[in-house]
Design a protein around this motif. Structure first.
Motif, PDB file in Angstrom:
ATOM      1  N   GLU A 350       0.821  -1.210   0.000  1.00 50.01           N
ATOM      2  CA  GLU A 350       0.000   0.000   0.000  1.00 50.01           C
ATOM      3  C   GLU A 350       0.856   1.261   0.000  1.00 50.01           C
ATOM      4  O   GLU A 350       0.441   2.310  -0.454  1.00 50.01           O
ATOM      5  CB  GLU A 350      -0.935   0.003   1.211  1.00 50.01           C
ATOM      6  N   ASN A 367       5.729   2.700   8.921  1.00 44.20           N
ATOM      7  CA  ASN A 367       6.926   1.859   9.031  1.00 44.20           C
ATOM      8  C   ASN A 367       7.560   1.541   7.678  1.00 44.20           C
ATOM      9  O   ASN A 367       8.566   0.850   7.610  1.00 44.20           O
ATOM     10  CB  ASN A 367       6.574   0.557   9.755  1.00 44.20           C
ATOM     11  N   TRP A 452     -12.581  -8.502  12.435  1.00 42.46           N
ATOM     12  CA  TRP A 452     -11.149  -8.415  12.136  1.00 42.46           C
ATOM     13  C   TRP A 452     -10.528  -7.208  12.822  1.00 42.46           C
ATOM     14  O   TRP A 452      -9.426  -7.255  13.316  1.00 42.46           O
ATOM     15  CB  TRP A 452     -10.970  -8.319  10.617  1.00 42.46           C
ATOM     16  N   THR A 528     -10.984   2.685   2.786  1.00 42.67           N
ATOM     17  CA  THR A 528      -9.936   1.891   3.413  1.00 42.67           C
ATOM     18  C   THR A 528     -10.454   1.596   4.817  1.00 42.67           C
ATOM     19  O   THR A 528     -11.510   2.097   5.205  1.00 42.67           O
ATOM     20  CB  THR A 528      -8.587   2.632   3.462  1.00 42.67           C
TER      21      THR A 528
END
Ligand code: ATP
Ligand code: XMP
Ligand code: GLN
Ligand code: MG
Length: 532
Positions: A350, A367, A452, A528
């Motif tokens: 992404e 990150n 999730w 998203t």
């Protein structure tokens, strides 16, 4: 190293590993990584390499088969990406998908034309001949559902090929050369919307290419340990530990590899959830005898984020500050040469748009895309090739308790990206409380493991309400809950209305500053999971 070096190819090919391997050549499709998933589900190791690096990777990796991905380019464009020729002459089986089919057909002497019959989404395919690819799955004369996303199509077969299936917009939809074991299809077998796609890929991988399926999480664990030892030598490693699944698994794996050369660093950036810092640190110290430094950097993070409203600026600021904190901590332990992170494959995909076969940047994960250009430490990222569900499997293989493995993901930038607009301590406080009530509700109703990821968002809007006969003008809280297997696609979770009503009432009653609650019913795509 520079952040730009983090390209989306998973890593350098693992020459050390003795497993059967497949090389996936990436032409920039948004779903290339799903090909890798399908292949790995068959127990076969594979790596994705951008087309412009495929030649070198092919020589180094010596794969037993090659898969060509789809991509946004057209073979009719000047300078269109192509398959390096050695891959087509080495005698290994090749499977081309969509753009992969088109370029293979054109490079081998067939014709591709464009512009007339675009097919996007569901389509029906008719099998016109038997083919090894279809064995046990599709029959001659049968019609089957597939998923397409193309504008160009093959109009003349290359020598040695026959057409074995047709669709309305692509009369030569699946092509086969049984002698060279070259197969290609216009549709996408890697997406779940092609219901039999996984079985077709399995036929190619197992039956046609003859790979054995010898790649397991146990093998992965052993190989990664060897790789970490080889990379790190006697050097010291700092591991960013967040309390999330990925960094916990990375830390335990690295600790197995190098023992006390590892120090974990947990950064409290002031963007954590209610009581999270204490819970994470206690939990980790209770279960593991790995040195853990707890840094309170909230002043620094919140100070620099003051007035920042743009999501990408937030992400990049946070990425940079994380590294500054890690580098300062490295100094305190007498210097560390390596920074370990629990980076996963989707974070990489992404974040990165790679040149040549452009897939676009959706958001800069702190990150990966959020890392500063210059860093003093080298990265150790043993999970960089894995998807979340694979990491969970690895975690169980390593004996991590369910409390770590089953945790909902929480993004490194934390509440900063759940507070659209500018971030203040007051807003964060409200959001923390609302989120805690929401998660408490989910746990009380036994729904945590079905979902999730679930979280609250504090909207930068105030609305009018009436409470205790008085007028209120307070914030709106958005609730989000999704189901997913890998975070790449997701559906909103279908709570019953009673649950939502009860949760809204609790939030408004228990959290001062909120007078309205809404539920987000957007899937990914087009949304998203996070709001920024
Ligand atoms: N608060 C933090 N302190 C130190 N490192 C962090 C922190 N938050 C994130 N990181 C680093 O960034 C990496 C990516 O974060 P990410 O949220 O994707 O993974 P995770 O927190 O380990 O797992 P999960 O996705 O389940 O939350 C982490 O693996 C970790 O190395
Ligand atoms: O560590 C992280 N750093 C980030 O910068 C980041 N951005 C998104 N996420 C998490 O990734 C998954 C997919 O998120 P999106 O659908 O919002 O892109 C979801 O699980 C998100 O929570 C992040 N994790
Ligand atoms: N999904 C794809 O690979 C598309 C290939 C090519 N860009 C086309 O439109 O036909
Ligand atoms: Mg996290």
């Amino acid at each position: 190293m520079t952040a730009a070096q983090n390209d989306r190819s998973a890593s350098t090919p693992s020459v050390a590993s003795a497993h059967d391997k497949i090389l996936i050549v990436d032409f920039g499709s948004q779903v290339t990584q799903l090909i890798a998933r399908r292949v790995r589900e068959d127990g076969v190791y594979c790596e994705i390499v951008p087309f412009n690096k495929a030649d070198g990777a092919f020589k180094e990796m010596k794969p037993k088969a090659v898969i060509l991905s789809g991509g946004p380019a057209s073979v009719l464009d000047a300078n269109a990406p192509s398959v390096p020729l050695p891959l087509l002459t080495a005698g290994v089986p090749v499977l081309g998908i969509c753009y992969g089919e088109q370029t293979m057909a054109q490079q081998l002497g067939g014709t591709v034309e464009g512009g007339h019959h675009r097919e996007f989404g569901r389509a029906t395919i008719e099998v016109t001949d038997d083919c090894a690819l279809f064995e046990g799955v599709w029959e001659k004369g049968g019609r089957y559902e597939v998923w397409m996303s193309h504008g160009d199509r093959v109009t003349r077969l290359p020598d040695g090929f026959r057409g074995v299936a047709k669709a309305q917009g692509s009369p030569i939809s699946v092509i086969a050369d049984d002698v060279r074991k070259f197969y290609a299809m216009q549709f996408h077998p890697e997406v779940v919307h092609t219901p039999d796609g996984a079985k077709l890929i399995r036929n190619f991988v197992r039956k046609i290419a003859g790979l054995t399926g010898d790649w397991t999480m146990r093998a992965f664990r052993e190989e990664e340990i060897a790789k970490i030892r080889a990379q790190v030598g006697k050097g010291k490693v700092i591991c960013g530990l967040s309390g999330g699944v990925d960094s916990a698994v990375a830390a335990v794996l690295i600790h197995e590899a190098i023992g006390d050369q590892l120090t974990c660093v947990f950064v409290d950036h002031g963007l954590l959830r209610l009581d999270e810092a204490k819970t994470v640190v206690d939990l980790f110290r209770h279960h593991y005898n790995i040195p853990l430094v707890h840094v309170d950097a909230s002043k620094q993070f919140l100070g620099e984020l003051e007035g920042v409203t743009d999501p990408e600026t937030k992400r990049k600021t946070i990425g940079r500050l994380f590294i500054e904190v890690f580098e300062a901590e490295a100094k305190k332990i007498g210097g560390a040469d390596f920074l370990a992170q629990g980076t996963l494959y989707p974070d990489v995909i992404e974040s990165v748009s790679f040149t040549g076969g452009p897939s676009v940047t959706i958001k800069s994960h702190h990150n990966v895309g959020g890392l500063p250009e210059r860093m003093n430490m080298k990265l150790v990222e043993p999970l960089r090739e894995l998807f979340k569900d694979e990491v969970r499997k690895l975690g169980r293989e390593l004996g991590l308790p369910e409390i770590f493995v089953g945790r909902h993901p929480f993004p490194g930038p934390g509440l900063a990206i759940r507070c659209p607009g500018d971030i203040t301590r007051d807003k964060l406080d409200i959001l923390r409380k609302a989120d805690a009530v929401y998660i408490d509700q989910i746990r009380k109703h036994g729904l945590y493991d079905e979902i999730w990821q679930a979280f609250a968002v504090l909207l930068p809007v105030k609305t009018v309400g009436v409470m205790g006969d008085g007028r209120t003008y307070d914030y709106v809280v958005g609730l989000r809950a999704v189901t997913s297997t890998d975070g790449m696609t997701a559906d909103f979770y279908q709570f019953d209305m009673k649950f939502l009503g009860e949760t809204a009432t609790r939030i408004i009653n228990e959290v001062k500053g909120v007078n309205r609650v809404v539920y987000d019913v957007t899937s990914k795509p087009p949304g998203t999971i996070e709001w920024e």
